[in-house]
Design an enzyme around this catalytic site. Structure first.
Site, mmCIF file in Angstrom:
data_model
loop_
_atom_site.group_PDB
_atom_site.id
_atom_site.type_symbol
_atom_site.label_atom_id
_atom_site.label_comp_id
_atom_site.label_asym_id
_atom_site.label_seq_id
_atom_site.Cartn_x
_atom_site.Cartn_y
_atom_site.Cartn_z
ATOM 1 N N HIS A 168 9.013 -25.191 -29.824
ATOM 2 C CA HIS A 168 8.258 -24.220 -30.601
ATOM 3 C C HIS A 168 6.793 -24.627 -30.723
ATOM 4 C CE1 HIS A 168 11.546 -21.665 -31.570
ATOM 5 N NE2 HIS A 168 12.213 -22.582 -32.241
ATOM 6 N N CYS A 227 5.177 -21.172 -26.604
ATOM 7 C CA CYS A 227 4.514 -19.892 -26.881
ATOM 8 C C CYS A 227 2.997 -20.088 -26.997
ATOM 9 C CB CYS A 227 5.048 -19.281 -28.165
ATOM 10 S SG CYS A 227 6.740 -18.694 -28.041
#
Length: 219
Positions: free
Chosen positions: A131, A188
């Site tokens: 993440h 991301c």
């Protein structure tokens, strides 16, 4: 105008002002509530979908071999959900547990390894993800030439960053087979963005060396 009339008008104005102030306060609370709901929904949605969205179809995932040959010995590899070792990137002071698998369960604890590709040492593309608001929030600080170290229980692998780019979440050139030891890391993008995004930051690294552990777990 009598004092009684003046007082009546003043009270009406005061009541109107209070109603107006209450309405504005209620409106502000509603706006804040909607914004917070969107933020929390986006964070939850990112944790479920973020790094796994590069897959066109989860059913296409194939599992890597469970064994690896180190110094002519067959070593038992950990399976999904188990810790493989740690990932270290000295240039950005990163050190995180490395788990087999990249589902939400693994990524909530650290860095995850894609099971459709290879384990370190299997002479293929080792694909890691994490993440952007957790383990890889500073990944953008890695420069070409910086070391990335995967310290597993059976060997320590050193790679060197050779390129980085921002791609679409649907890019099919990230999770691909390689005919030599290679490392791909993605997360991301933008970094520390609280909502879901359709872009991924990809760091690619060449293999440098492997240092075997003196004591190995064998079958």
């Amino acid at each position: 105008m009598t004092d009684k009339n003046r007082n009546s008008i003043s009270k009406k104005r005061g009541n109107t002002s209070n109603v107006g102030a209450s309405f504005i306060s209620l409106l502000l609370l509603l706006v804040v509530g909607v914004v917070l709901s969107f933020v929390f929904w986006s964070i939850a949605n990112e944790k479920v979908l973020a790094v796994n969205s590069l897959y066109s179809d989860p059913d296409d995932i194939k599992f890597a071999d469970e064994d690896i040959i180190i110094d002519s010995k067959k070593v038992k590899l950990p399976v999904k959900g188990e810790q493989l070792g740690t990932i270290k990137i000295p240039s950005i002071d990163l050190e995180s547990p490395l788990f087999v698998g990249d589902s939400d369960e693994e990524l909530a604890k650290g860095c995850g390894m894609d099971l459709s590709m290879k384990y370190p040492g299997q002479n293929g593309n080792v694909v890691l993800s994490g993440h952007t608001n957790l383990v890889f929030k500073n990944l953008g600080g890695v420069k070409d030439g910086d070391e990335v170290i995967l310290d597993t229980y059976y060997a320590t692998f050193t790679y060197k960053a050779n390129s980085h780019e921002i791609v679409s979440a649907k890019d099919t050139n990230v999770i691909v087979e390689k005919d030599k030891e290679f490392l791909t890391i993605y997360t991301c993008y933008p970094f520390n963005f609280l909502a879901s995004t359709d872009k991924r930051y990809v760091l690619r690294c060449d293999f440098v060396q492997k240092e075997d552990k003196k004591e190995l777990k064998t079958k």
